[in-house]
Design a protein around this motif. Sequence first.
Motif, PDB file in Angstrom:
ATOM      1  N   LEU A   1      11.390 -16.608  32.368  1.00 58.35           N
ATOM      2  CA  LEU A   1      11.464 -15.166  32.624  1.00 58.35           C
ATOM      3  C   LEU A   1      10.616 -14.770  33.830  1.00 58.35           C
ATOM      4  O   LEU A   1      11.013 -13.899  34.606  1.00 58.35           O
ATOM      5  CB  LEU A   1      11.046 -14.376  31.384  1.00 58.35           C
ATOM      6  CG  LEU A   1      11.231 -12.870  31.464  1.00 58.35           C
ATOM      7  CD1 LEU A   1      12.685 -12.511  31.773  1.00 58.35           C
ATOM      8  CD2 LEU A   1      10.791 -12.202  30.186  1.00 58.35           C
ATOM      9  N   VAL A   2       9.466 -15.421  34.002  1.00 58.59           N
ATOM     10  CA  VAL A   2       8.630 -15.152  35.176  1.00 58.59           C
ATOM     11  C   VAL A   2       9.410 -15.496  36.442  1.00 58.59           C
ATOM     12  O   VAL A   2       9.436 -14.720  37.405  1.00 58.59           O
ATOM     13  CB  VAL A   2       7.308 -15.945  35.104  1.00 58.59           C
ATOM     14  CG1 VAL A   2       6.542 -15.858  36.418  1.00 58.59           C
ATOM     15  CG2 VAL A   2       6.444 -15.445  33.958  1.00 58.59           C
ATOM     16  N   GLY A   3      10.074 -16.650  36.445  1.00 57.32           N
ATOM     17  CA  GLY A   3      10.880 -17.057  37.602  1.00 57.32           C
ATOM     18  C   GLY A   3      12.033 -16.108  37.865  1.00 57.32           C
ATOM     19  O   GLY A   3      12.329 -15.778  39.017  1.00 57.32           O
ATOM     20  N   ILE A   4      12.676 -15.658  36.797  1.00 55.89           N
ATOM     21  CA  ILE A   4      13.792 -14.710  36.954  1.00 55.89           C
ATOM     22  C   ILE A   4      13.297 -13.420  37.583  1.00 55.89           C
ATOM     23  O   ILE A   4      13.911 -12.895  38.522  1.00 55.89           O
ATOM     24  CB  ILE A   4      14.470 -14.451  35.597  1.00 55.89           C
ATOM     25  CG1 ILE A   4      15.238 -15.693  35.138  1.00 55.89           C
ATOM     26  CG2 ILE A   4      15.405 -13.246  35.677  1.00 55.89           C
ATOM     27  CD1 ILE A   4      15.750 -15.606  33.707  1.00 55.89           C
ATOM     28  N   LEU A   5      12.171 -12.896  37.083  1.00 55.32           N
ATOM     29  CA  LEU A   5      11.631 -11.652  37.642  1.00 55.32           C
ATOM     30  C   LEU A   5      11.236 -11.832  39.107  1.00 55.32           C
ATOM     31  O   LEU A   5      11.524 -10.967  39.941  1.00 55.32           O
ATOM     32  CB  LEU A   5      10.425 -11.178  36.830  1.00 55.32           C
ATOM     33  CG  LEU A   5      10.707 -10.524  35.499  1.00 55.32           C
ATOM     34  CD1 LEU A   5       9.399 -10.225  34.755  1.00 55.32           C
ATOM     35  CD2 LEU A   5      11.509  -9.245  35.665  1.00 55.32           C
ATOM     36  N   GLN A   6      10.592 -12.929  39.428  1.00 55.30           N
ATOM     37  CA  GLN A   6      10.141 -13.143  40.804  1.00 55.30           C
ATOM     38  C   GLN A   6      11.299 -13.289  41.774  1.00 55.30           C
ATOM     39  O   GLN A   6      11.151 -12.988  42.960  1.00 55.30           O
ATOM     40  CB  GLN A   6       9.242 -14.380  40.872  1.00 55.30           C
ATOM     41  CG  GLN A   6       7.884 -14.151  40.277  1.00 55.30           C
ATOM     42  CD  GLN A   6       7.014 -15.386  40.291  1.00 55.30           C
ATOM     43  OE1 GLN A   6       7.513 -16.508  40.334  1.00 55.30           O
ATOM     44  NE2 GLN A   6       5.703 -15.182  40.230  1.00 55.30           N
ATOM     45  N   ASN A   7      12.460 -13.736  41.297  1.00 55.78           N
ATOM     46  CA  ASN A   7      13.616 -13.919  42.175  1.00 55.78           C
ATOM     47  C   ASN A   7      14.476 -12.672  42.307  1.00 55.78           C
ATOM     48  O   ASN A   7      15.399 -12.654  43.125  1.00 55.78           O
ATOM     49  CB  ASN A   7      14.465 -15.093  41.682  1.00 55.78           C
ATOM     50  CG  ASN A   7      13.748 -16.410  41.869  1.00 55.78           C
ATOM     51  OD1 ASN A   7      12.961 -16.570  42.795  1.00 55.78           O
ATOM     52  ND2 ASN A   7      13.999 -17.342  40.973  1.00 55.78           N
ATOM     53  N   LYS A   8      14.219 -11.652  41.528  1.00 51.67           N
ATOM     54  CA  LYS A   8      15.004 -10.415  41.616  1.00 51.67           C
ATOM     55  C   LYS A   8      14.473  -9.554  42.755  1.00 51.67           C
ATOM     56  O   LYS A   8      13.264  -9.288  42.844  1.00 51.67           O
ATOM     57  CB  LYS A   8      14.925  -9.620  40.299  1.00 51.67           C
ATOM     58  CG  LYS A   8      15.543 -10.329  39.121  1.00 51.67           C
ATOM     59  CD  LYS A   8      17.030 -10.443  39.297  1.00 51.67           C
ATOM     60  CE  LYS A   8      17.667 -11.131  38.108  1.00 51.67           C
ATOM     61  NZ  LYS A   8      19.059 -11.386  38.293  1.00 51.67           N
ATOM     62  N   PRO A   9      15.352  -9.090  43.631  1.00 48.29           N
ATOM     63  CA  PRO A   9      14.879  -8.274  44.755  1.00 48.29           C
ATOM     64  C   PRO A   9      14.266  -6.943  44.316  1.00 48.29           C
ATOM     65  O   PRO A   9      13.333  -6.451  44.949  1.00 48.29           O
ATOM     66  CB  PRO A   9      16.138  -8.041  45.604  1.00 48.29           C
ATOM     67  CG  PRO A   9      17.287  -8.541  44.812  1.00 48.29           C
ATOM     68  CD  PRO A   9      16.777  -9.367  43.693  1.00 48.29           C
ATOM     69  N   TRP A  10      14.744  -6.371  43.223  1.00 47.81           N
ATOM     70  CA  TRP A  10      14.190  -5.099  42.762  1.00 47.81           C
ATOM     71  C   TRP A  10      12.765  -5.253  42.247  1.00 47.81           C
ATOM     72  O   TRP A  10      12.004  -4.293  42.232  1.00 47.81           O
ATOM     73  CB  TRP A  10      15.061  -4.454  41.685  1.00 47.81           C
ATOM     74  CG  TRP A  10      15.365  -5.335  40.513  1.00 47.81           C
ATOM     75  CD1 TRP A  10      16.492  -6.063  40.306  1.00 47.81           C
ATOM     76  CD2 TRP A  10      14.521  -5.604  39.385  1.00 47.81           C
ATOM     77  NE1 TRP A  10      16.415  -6.768  39.129  1.00 47.81           N
ATOM     78  CE2 TRP A  10      15.206  -6.501  38.536  1.00 47.81           C
ATOM     79  CE3 TRP A  10      13.259  -5.177  39.005  1.00 47.81           C
ATOM     80  CZ2 TRP A  10      14.680  -6.968  37.347  1.00 47.81           C
ATOM     81  CZ3 TRP A  10      12.732  -5.648  37.813  1.00 47.81           C
ATOM     82  CH2 TRP A  10      13.435  -6.530  37.005  1.00 47.81           C
ATOM     83  N   PHE A  11      12.362  -6.464  41.844  1.00 51.41           N
ATOM     84  CA  PHE A  11      11.018  -6.668  41.310  1.00 51.41           C
ATOM     85  C   PHE A  11       9.973  -6.712  42.417  1.00 51.41           C
ATOM     86  O   PHE A  11       8.784  -6.554  42.160  1.00 51.41           O
ATOM     87  CB  PHE A  11      10.956  -7.943  40.467  1.00 51.41           C
ATOM     88  CG  PHE A  11       9.685  -8.068  39.671  1.00 51.41           C
ATOM     89  CD1 PHE A  11       9.424  -7.192  38.621  1.00 51.41           C
ATOM     90  CD2 PHE A  11       8.745  -9.031  39.963  1.00 51.41           C
ATOM     91  CE1 PHE A  11       8.254  -7.282  37.892  1.00 51.41           C
ATOM     92  CE2 PHE A  11       7.573  -9.135  39.232  1.00 51.41           C
ATOM     93  CZ  PHE A  11       7.333  -8.259  38.192  1.00 51.41           C
ATOM     94  N   LYS A  12      10.399  -6.880  43.641  1.00 54.82           N
ATOM     95  CA  LYS A  12       9.451  -6.921  44.752  1.00 54.82           C
ATOM     96  C   LYS A  12       8.994  -5.517  45.151  1.00 54.82           C
ATOM     97  O   LYS A  12       7.999  -5.360  45.834  1.00 54.82           O
ATOM     98  CB  LYS A  12      10.073  -7.652  45.931  1.00 54.82           C
ATOM     99  CG  LYS A  12      10.429  -9.094  45.560  1.00 54.82           C
ATOM    100  CD  LYS A  12      10.664  -9.958  46.724  1.00 54.82           C
ATOM    101  CE  LYS A  12      11.093 -11.352  46.419  1.00 54.82           C
ATOM    102  NZ  LYS A  12      10.855 -11.937  45.172  1.00 54.82           N
ATOM    103  N   SER A  13       9.710  -4.503  44.704  1.00 55.17           N
ATOM    104  CA  SER A  13       9.343  -3.115  44.961  1.00 55.17           C
ATOM    105  C   SER A  13       8.546  -2.576  43.774  1.00 55.17           C
ATOM    106  O   SER A  13       8.950  -2.732  42.615  1.00 55.17           O
ATOM    107  CB  SER A  13      10.604  -2.269  45.156  1.00 55.17           C
ATOM    108  OG  SER A  13      10.310  -0.904  45.046  1.00 55.17           O
ATOM    109  N   ALA A  14       7.431  -1.933  44.066  1.00 52.64           N
ATOM    110  CA  ALA A  14       6.594  -1.381  43.001  1.00 52.64           C
ATOM    111  C   ALA A  14       7.321  -0.285  42.223  1.00 52.64           C
ATOM    112  O   ALA A  14       7.183  -0.188  41.010  1.00 52.64           O
ATOM    113  CB  ALA A  14       5.301  -0.824  43.589  1.00 52.64           C
ATOM    114  N   VAL A  15       8.118   0.506  42.919  1.00 49.93           N
ATOM    115  CA  VAL A  15       8.815   1.609  42.257  1.00 49.93           C
ATOM    116  C   VAL A  15       9.897   1.080  41.324  1.00 49.93           C
ATOM    117  O   VAL A  15       9.950   1.457  40.142  1.00 49.93           O
ATOM    118  CB  VAL A  15       9.413   2.587  43.301  1.00 49.93           C
ATOM    119  CG1 VAL A  15      10.269   3.642  42.638  1.00 49.93           C
ATOM    120  CG2 VAL A  15       8.299   3.234  44.109  1.00 49.93           C
ATOM    121  N   SER A  16      10.746   0.190  41.801  1.00 51.17           N
ATOM    122  CA  SER A  16      11.814  -0.310  40.935  1.00 51.17           C
ATOM    123  C   SER A  16      11.248  -1.208  39.828  1.00 51.17           C
ATOM    124  O   SER A  16      11.732  -1.184  38.693  1.00 51.17           O
ATOM    125  CB  SER A  16      12.886  -1.036  41.743  1.00 51.17           C
ATOM    126  OG  SER A  16      12.331  -2.080  42.489  1.00 51.17           O
ATOM    127  N   GLY A  17      10.212  -1.978  40.112  1.00 50.46           N
ATOM    128  CA  GLY A  17       9.554  -2.760  39.065  1.00 50.46           C
ATOM    129  C   GLY A  17       8.937  -1.849  38.012  1.00 50.46           C
ATOM    130  O   GLY A  17       8.999  -2.128  36.808  1.00 50.46           O
TER     131      GLY A  17
END
Length: 180
Positions: free
Chosen positions: A34-50
């Motif tokens: 799950l950590v890898g999945i989150l890190q690979n999602k482009p929306w997770f790199k943004s503080a607002v969308s995360g």
Amino acid sequence: MGSTTFFLLGILGVIFSLVFKTKILSTVKQQDKLVGILQNKPWFKSAVSGGIVLFLWNTFMTGIVAALIFILILTKVNIPFLHIAIIGLGTIASIWAWSTFNIAWTGTTKNRIKMASIGSSFYVLLGIYALYQYLNLKPSYNGQDIFMAALGLMAVLIIALVALLTCFIFTGFQQKQPLH
């Protein structure tokens, strides 16, 4: 044991989870799926969308726990302490998810705080709602006792405050990396 005792034990459990935050965070590994999945999602790199996803997670978990307890009340299932087990499991699932968000975050500290603020703001809204309902609590008819309703709203307010602080601490402050 009464409900007050379990309520206080629950708050004590959350305090212990905050004290042993580093130990809890160390159970979630950087290599977890799950950590890898989150890190690979482009929306997770943004503080607002995360933060919005964290907000939605908090909403989802609170809704699931509330719905299960509501179902217990409606069906009059009389299994002692089942509602406490549901609340406990919901708390454990939330802390695990918050730990996963903490480990998966790779952005700046400022953006981490922003994500944690957005995500934990669900509990601010829940607390404001409970406080509003408490302040405007009136009996439906003459002689109606509103003590239990007031007690329930105060419990929701306290739970929202504890969850707000716990969520913010778990997601907003980075785990200290070991020195070795």
